[in-house]
Scaffold this motif. Structure first.
Motif, PDB file in Angstrom:
ATOM      1  N   ALA A  74      24.833  36.617  34.709  1.00  0.00           N
ATOM      2  CA  ALA A  74      25.895  35.942  35.480  1.00  0.00           C
ATOM      3  C   ALA A  74      26.579  34.916  34.575  1.00  0.00           C
ATOM      4  CB  ALA A  74      25.327  35.348  36.754  1.00  0.00           C
ATOM      5  N   GLY A  75      26.790  33.719  35.071  1.00  0.00           N
ATOM      6  CA  GLY A  75      27.516  32.733  34.279  1.00  0.00           C
ATOM      7  C   GLY A  75      26.824  32.325  32.999  1.00  0.00           C
ATOM      8  N   LEU A  76      25.508  32.582  32.907  1.00  0.00           N
ATOM      9  CA  LEU A  76      24.770  32.227  31.678  1.00  0.00           C
ATOM     10  C   LEU A  76      25.060  33.213  30.548  1.00  0.00           C
ATOM     11  CD1 LEU A  76      21.355  31.182  33.250  1.00  0.00           C
ATOM     12  CD2 LEU A  76      23.095  29.662  32.263  1.00  0.00           C
ATOM     13  N   SER A  77      25.762  34.313  30.860  1.00  0.00           N
ATOM     14  CA  SER A  77      26.093  35.303  29.826  1.00  0.00           C
ATOM     15  C   SER A  77      26.864  34.678  28.661  1.00  0.00           C
ATOM     16  CB  SER A  77      26.982  36.411  30.408  1.00  0.00           C
ATOM     17  OG  SER A  77      26.404  36.973  31.569  1.00  0.00           O
ATOM     18  N   PHE A  78      27.656  33.669  28.964  1.00  0.00           N
ATOM     19  CA  PHE A  78      28.700  33.243  28.046  1.00  0.00           C
ATOM     20  C   PHE A  78      28.365  31.996  27.239  1.00  0.00           C
ATOM     21  CE2 PHE A  78      30.858  36.446  30.178  1.00  0.00           C
ATOM     22  CZ  PHE A  78      30.618  36.281  31.541  1.00  0.00           C
ATOM     23  N   ARG A  79      27.237  31.339  27.602  1.00  0.00           N
ATOM     24  CA  ARG A  79      26.947  30.065  26.943  1.00  0.00           C
ATOM     25  C   ARG A  79      25.464  29.894  26.597  1.00  0.00           C
ATOM     26  NH1 ARG A  79      31.440  30.059  26.413  1.00  0.00           N
ATOM     27  NH2 ARG A  79      33.094  28.544  26.858  1.00  0.00           N
ATOM     28  N   ILE A  99      28.461  43.121  37.647  1.00  0.00           N
ATOM     29  CA  ILE A  99      29.003  43.855  38.801  1.00  0.00           C
ATOM     30  C   ILE A  99      30.515  44.069  38.611  1.00  0.00           C
ATOM     31  CG2 ILE A  99      29.474  43.646  41.277  1.00  0.00           C
ATOM     32  CD1 ILE A  99      26.744  42.124  41.442  1.00  0.00           C
ATOM     33  N   SER A 100      31.173  42.987  38.168  1.00  0.00           N
ATOM     34  CA  SER A 100      32.625  43.060  37.944  1.00  0.00           C
ATOM     35  C   SER A 100      32.920  43.445  36.501  1.00  0.00           C
ATOM     36  CB  SER A 100      33.255  41.686  38.247  1.00  0.00           C
ATOM     37  OG  SER A 100      32.748  40.721  37.315  1.00  0.00           O
ATOM     38  N   ASN A 101      34.171  43.865  36.274  1.00  0.00           N
ATOM     39  CA  ASN A 101      34.606  44.128  34.896  1.00  0.00           C
ATOM     40  C   ASN A 101      35.029  42.795  34.309  1.00  0.00           C
ATOM     41  OD1 ASN A 101      35.779  44.716  32.501  1.00  0.00           O
ATOM     42  ND2 ASN A 101      37.033  46.424  33.266  1.00  0.00           N
ATOM     43  N   ARG A 104      38.395  42.185  32.574  1.00  0.00           N
ATOM     44  CA  ARG A 104      39.667  42.138  33.326  1.00  0.00           C
ATOM     45  C   ARG A 104      39.826  40.815  34.063  1.00  0.00           C
ATOM     46  NH1 ARG A 104      40.275  47.725  36.627  1.00  0.00           N
ATOM     47  NH2 ARG A 104      41.510  46.341  37.951  1.00  0.00           N
ATOM     48  N   ARG A 105      38.857  39.913  33.823  1.00  0.00           N
ATOM     49  CA  ARG A 105      38.896  38.635  34.550  1.00  0.00           C
ATOM     50  C   ARG A 105      39.393  37.523  33.631  1.00  0.00           C
ATOM     51  NH1 ARG A 105      33.469  37.861  37.708  1.00  0.00           N
ATOM     52  NH2 ARG A 105      34.722  36.156  38.590  1.00  0.00           N
ATOM     53  N   GLU A 106      39.181  36.297  34.047  1.00  0.00           N
ATOM     54  CA  GLU A 106      39.637  35.163  33.252  1.00  0.00           C
ATOM     55  C   GLU A 106      38.985  35.168  31.862  1.00  0.00           C
ATOM     56  OE1 GLU A 106      38.319  35.298  36.310  1.00  0.00           O
ATOM     57  OE2 GLU A 106      38.698  33.447  37.426  1.00  0.00           O
ATOM     58  N   ILE A 108      37.396  33.081  30.231  1.00  0.00           N
ATOM     59  CA  ILE A 108      36.058  32.481  30.104  1.00  0.00           C
ATOM     60  C   ILE A 108      34.948  33.503  30.286  1.00  0.00           C
ATOM     61  CG2 ILE A 108      36.687  30.124  30.764  1.00  0.00           C
ATOM     62  CD1 ILE A 108      35.698  30.834  33.641  1.00  0.00           C
ATOM     63  N   TYR A 109      35.283  34.647  30.916  1.00  0.00           N
ATOM     64  CA  TYR A 109      34.278  35.671  31.183  1.00  0.00           C
ATOM     65  C   TYR A 109      34.312  36.789  30.127  1.00  0.00           C
ATOM     66  CZ  TYR A 109      34.193  33.641  35.918  1.00  0.00           C
ATOM     67  OH  TYR A 109      34.093  32.805  37.012  1.00  0.00           O
ATOM     68  N   HIS A 110      35.076  36.640  29.069  1.00  0.00           N
ATOM     69  CA  HIS A 110      35.290  37.782  28.165  1.00  0.00           C
ATOM     70  C   HIS A 110      34.279  37.921  27.031  1.00  0.00           C
ATOM     71  CE1 HIS A 110      39.853  38.254  29.270  1.00  0.00           C
ATOM     72  NE2 HIS A 110      39.040  38.445  30.302  1.00  0.00           N
TER      73      HIS A 110
HETATM   74  C1  DHK Z   1      28.425  37.552  37.813  1.00  0.00           C
HETATM   75  C2  DHK Z   1      28.730  36.237  37.712  1.00  0.00           C
HETATM   76  O1  DHK Z   1      28.124  35.318  38.455  1.00  0.00           O
HETATM   77  C3  DHK Z   1      29.802  35.766  36.828  1.00  0.00           C
HETATM   78  O2  DHK Z   1      29.561  34.466  36.292  1.00  0.00           O
HETATM   79  C4  DHK Z   1      30.015  36.747  35.704  1.00  0.00           C
HETATM   80  C5  DHK Z   1      28.939  38.562  36.881  1.00  0.00           C
HETATM   81  C6  DHK Z   1      30.215  38.144  36.279  1.00  0.00           C
HETATM   82  C7  DHK Z   1      29.031  39.925  37.532  1.00  0.00           C
HETATM   83  O3  DHK Z   1      30.138  40.516  37.573  1.00  0.00           O
HETATM   84  O4  DHK Z   1      27.970  40.398  37.990  1.00  0.00           O
HETATM   85  O5  DHK Z   1      31.059  36.391  34.967  1.00  0.00           O
END
Ligand code: DHK
Length: 143
Positions: A74-79, A99-101, A104-106, A108-110
């Motif tokens: 989740a959000g820990l992916s990036f930092r 779960i999401s692509n 294709r998002r902001e 910060i998620y890339h």
């Molecule tokens: C879930 C999160 O909580 C986000 O911080 C990620 C990820 C996306 C998901 O798509 O499962 O950026």
């Protein structure tokens, strides 16, 4: 038989109600059921925490006892350097799942740090991505 660890990061306990337009309405409990079904004879350890240190501890357990890891940091992916460093110690296959692509998002998620050590990355398949990830690990770890 060594288990597959399925590890979930912050806010994923809120799935079902959390931004359904992005994550859908499937709950984490329903995802866990999907994972048990997908794993067949392979045992799984399914966890979720909002705490980085807890995820690191479960990765250490996987190092000692597991055959493969599916991780949605989740959000820990990036930092998270601690999660990256822990995953570097794992010798088996790692599937990073979103779960999401995220691409294709902001912005910060890339850029996921976890992708630097993942065997494969799944992003955008929705909750069913967990089933695909577990089935893939079952095949990759078949004796
Ligand atoms: C879930 C999160 O909580 C986000 O911080 C990620 C990820 C996306 C998901 O798509 O499962 O950026």
């Amino acid at each position: 038989m060594k288990p597959i660890f399925i590890l979930n990061g912050p806010n994923l306990n809120r799935l079902g109600k959390r931004e359904p337009e992005i994550y859908g309405t499937t709950t984490l409990a329903e995802i866990e059921t999907m994972c048990w079904e997908a794993a067949g004879q392979r045992p799984i350890r399914f966890h979720q925490s909002n705490a980085e240190h807890q995820l690191v501890d479960w990765i250490h357990e996987a190092i000692d006892e597991g055959v493969g890891i599916v991780i949605n940091p989740a959000g820990l992916s990036f930092r998270s350097i601690p999660i990256l460093d822990a995953l570097k110690m794992f010798s088996g296959p790692i599937i990073e799942l979103h779960i999401s692509n995220i691409h294709r998002r902001e912005e910060i998620y890339h850029h996921s740090l976890v992708s630097k050590v993942a065997t494969a990355v799944l992003a955008g398949l929705g909750p069913k991505g967990y089933r695909v990830a577990v089935q893939s690990l079952v095949e990759m770890t078949a004796a």
